[in-house]
Design a protein around this motif. Structure first.
Motif, PDB file in Angstrom:
ATOM      1  N   UNK A 219       5.762   6.579   3.876  1.00  0.00           N
ATOM      2  CA  UNK A 219       5.115   7.890   3.906  1.00  0.00           C
ATOM      3  C   UNK A 219       3.596   7.781   3.812  1.00  0.00           C
ATOM      4  N   UNK A 220       3.130   6.827   3.005  1.00  0.00           N
ATOM      5  CA  UNK A 220       1.691   6.718   2.771  1.00  0.00           C
ATOM      6  C   UNK A 220       1.032   5.606   3.592  1.00  0.00           C
ATOM      7  N   UNK A 221       1.795   4.918   4.419  1.00  0.00           N
ATOM      8  CA  UNK A 221       1.220   3.893   5.277  1.00  0.00           C
ATOM      9  C   UNK A 221       0.802   2.636   4.558  1.00  0.00           C
ATOM     10  N   UNK A 222       1.493   2.284   3.482  1.00  0.00           N
ATOM     11  CA  UNK A 222       1.173   1.064   2.749  1.00  0.00           C
ATOM     12  C   UNK A 222       1.639  -0.159   3.526  1.00  0.00           C
ATOM     13  N   UNK A 223       1.049  -1.336   3.256  1.00  0.00           N
ATOM     14  CA  UNK A 223       1.463  -2.552   3.971  1.00  0.00           C
ATOM     15  C   UNK A 223       2.928  -2.886   3.702  1.00  0.00           C
ATOM     16  N   UNK A 224       3.590  -3.414   4.724  1.00  0.00           N
ATOM     17  CA  UNK A 224       5.028  -3.710   4.621  1.00  0.00           C
ATOM     18  C   UNK A 224       5.308  -4.960   3.803  1.00  0.00           C
ATOM     19  N   UNK A 225       4.280  -5.664   3.371  1.00  0.00           N
ATOM     20  CA  UNK A 225       4.486  -6.917   2.641  1.00  0.00           C
ATOM     21  C   UNK A 225       5.047  -6.698   1.243  1.00  0.00           C
ATOM     22  N   UNK A 226       4.963  -5.460   0.716  1.00  0.00           N
ATOM     23  CA  UNK A 226       5.509  -5.166  -0.607  1.00  0.00           C
ATOM     24  C   UNK A 226       6.384  -3.921  -0.539  1.00  0.00           C
ATOM     25  N   UNK A 227       7.539  -3.975  -1.190  1.00  0.00           N
ATOM     26  CA  UNK A 227       8.398  -2.798  -1.263  1.00  0.00           C
ATOM     27  C   UNK A 227       7.839  -1.818  -2.291  1.00  0.00           C
ATOM     28  N   UNK A 228       8.441  -0.649  -2.362  1.00  0.00           N
ATOM     29  CA  UNK A 228       7.921   0.404  -3.236  1.00  0.00           C
ATOM     30  C   UNK A 228       7.894  -0.002  -4.708  1.00  0.00           C
ATOM     31  N   UNK A 229       8.949  -0.668  -5.150  1.00  0.00           N
ATOM     32  CA  UNK A 229       8.993  -1.004  -6.582  1.00  0.00           C
ATOM     33  C   UNK A 229       7.866  -1.960  -6.947  1.00  0.00           C
ATOM     34  N   UNK A 230       7.603  -2.944  -6.087  1.00  0.00           N
ATOM     35  CA  UNK A 230       6.521  -3.884  -6.364  1.00  0.00           C
ATOM     36  C   UNK A 230       5.172  -3.167  -6.373  1.00  0.00           C
ATOM     37  N   UNK A 231       4.935  -2.311  -5.387  1.00  0.00           N
ATOM     38  CA  UNK A 231       3.667  -1.587  -5.305  1.00  0.00           C
ATOM     39  C   UNK A 231       3.470  -0.693  -6.521  1.00  0.00           C
ATOM     40  N   UNK A 232       4.503   0.073  -6.859  1.00  0.00           N
ATOM     41  CA  UNK A 232       4.347   1.072  -7.916  1.00  0.00           C
ATOM     42  C   UNK A 232       4.317   0.445  -9.303  1.00  0.00           C
ATOM     43  N   UNK A 233       4.870  -0.746  -9.458  1.00  0.00           N
ATOM     44  CA  UNK A 233       4.708  -1.474 -10.723  1.00  0.00           C
ATOM     45  C   UNK A 233       3.229  -1.728 -10.989  1.00  0.00           C
ATOM     46  N   UNK A 234       2.472  -1.969  -9.931  1.00  0.00           N
ATOM     47  CA  UNK A 234       1.045  -2.251 -10.067  1.00  0.00           C
ATOM     48  C   UNK A 234       0.170  -1.000 -10.037  1.00  0.00           C
TER      49      UNK A 234
END
Length: 383
Positions: A219-234
């Protein structure tokens, strides 16, 4: 076991160990580059979250009492013997930390168990896994707690059931096949109840440890190298969460093969299948980071829970209260249930030895035949 933990490379060739360790510097460099890039872009990603109105804080939730909880998990194991396979599947439900105001108590973990010998067959593990998850759902649906945590995604049971029903056609004479077909209607009814979450005093939620989903990232166009859980943990601060979002649609429509079922059961099962597939379309997901030492939890729930402010607040309160111990990186009752079922794979070889000793007492032939035919050469397990 202690030797294996203290000397993990003991049985590997020295040259192989040296080659593996030699790659550690390069792997470390690549990981550092990824984390550096995420840290540099963190402010921009946080701004995206805030402007999208996805980011929420605990203070926005209704104030509700701490609910009672339990965690449900399962495991299966297949001990491959010379003459046969020894198959076991178990599910356990474990009560969480008891709220201060709660006087009721579940005195002991509840469980379901299946154990049987089978002829050698490729389909065994798939069928055992389906029985395991069916028993998990049965326990979860019957639990009297206000919030029931299921270890895994709410979509996983349909996938496992479909795989097993396809395999059941290839091995109709197995004990496992007969057991699964006999109980499939019960398992599907429990699955329907978990997804429906119709009662306002009950909520069933899935908490997968591992996920590759990217509902927020896409939805937000984040890089595909990290899934949502990894991104949102940070990205999430303690006490923040992502408001409920619809579950990412599958690439192909949900499907469940029911042809192996007897005709009388099949008609009722088909009606349940229709309900389940419809309810999967209403599953929502949130991400929540309750404590500074914890990663973001991915939490899946039926639409009735996600769309009810009091139910959602109860789930969040349960997650926060059951995540109060540093060093435990998941809700406490799921941690306990997981610890219990993980021992199944290690217990099965011992169980096989007990069976061998019992058989020796009554076997009229050469006892060497018993130990030869019941020799185990591989244990497969999962949960």
């Amino acid at each position: 076991m202690r030797d294996e933990l203290e000397r993990p490379f003991a049985e590997l060739p020295a040259a192989l160990v040296e080659e593996l360790l030699g790659k550690s510097a390069e792997l470390s460099r690549r990981l550092r580059e990824g984390l550096d890039a995420l840290r540099s872009a963190r402010r921009a990603y946080r701004t995206q979250l805030e402007e999208s109105h996805l980011l929420q804080r605990e203070g926005a939730l209704l104030d509700v009492p701490v609910p009672t909880t339990c965690g449900v998990d399962g495991a299966y194991a297949v001990e491959r013997l010379i003459a046969t396979d020894l198959v076991a599947a178990v599910a356990v439900a474990v009560e969480g930390l008891t709220p201060p105001s709660e006087t009721r108590h579940w005195p002991e973990p509840r469980h379901r168990a299946y154990v049987q010998t089978e002829r050698h067959e490729e389909e065994i593990s798939t069928l055992a896994r389906a029985v395991m998850i069916g028993m998990e759902l049965e326990l979860a649906a019957q639990a009297p707690h206000e919030v029931v945590f299921i270890d895994g995604s709410l979509t996983t049971p349909l996938i496992y059931f479909n795989q097993a029903m396809n395999r059941a056609q290839a091995a109709p004479d197995l004990h496992l096949t007969e057991f699964l077909l006999r109980n499939m209607e019960v398992y599907l009814a429990a699955y329907r109840d978990v997804l429906l979450s119709q009662r306002t005093d009950r909520a069933w939620v899935g908490v997968p440890k591992y996920s590759v989903r990217r509902e927020i990232g896409r939805r937000l166009g984040w890089p595909a190298s990290m899934d949502d859980r990894a991104m949102l943990t940070n990205l999430l601060e303690p006490g923040e969460f992502i408001r409920p979002q619809p579950l990412e649609a599958p690439r192909q429509p949900w499907h469940l093969q029911l042809d192996p079922l007897p005709e009388g059961i099949r008609k009722r099962a088909e009606a349940l299948r229709g309900e389940i597939i419809g309810l999967l379309g209403r599953v929502h997901v949130i991400y929540y980071r309750p404590r500074a030492w914890l990663p973001a939890f991915r939490v899946e729930m039926g639409g009735a829970v996600a769309e009810n402010a009091a139910q959602l607040a109860r789930v969040m309160q349960a997650l926060r209260f059951q995540s109060s111990g540093p060093g435990i990186l998941e809700p406490y009752p799921i941690y306990l249930a997981d610890r219990m079922v993980k021992h199944l794979g290690r217990a099965i070889p011992t169980f096989r030895q007990v069976i061998s000793q019992e058989l020796v007492k009554t076997y009229e032939g050469d006892v060497d035949e018993v130990f030869l035919n019941l020799h185990g050469y591989r244990t497969e397990s999962g949960h």
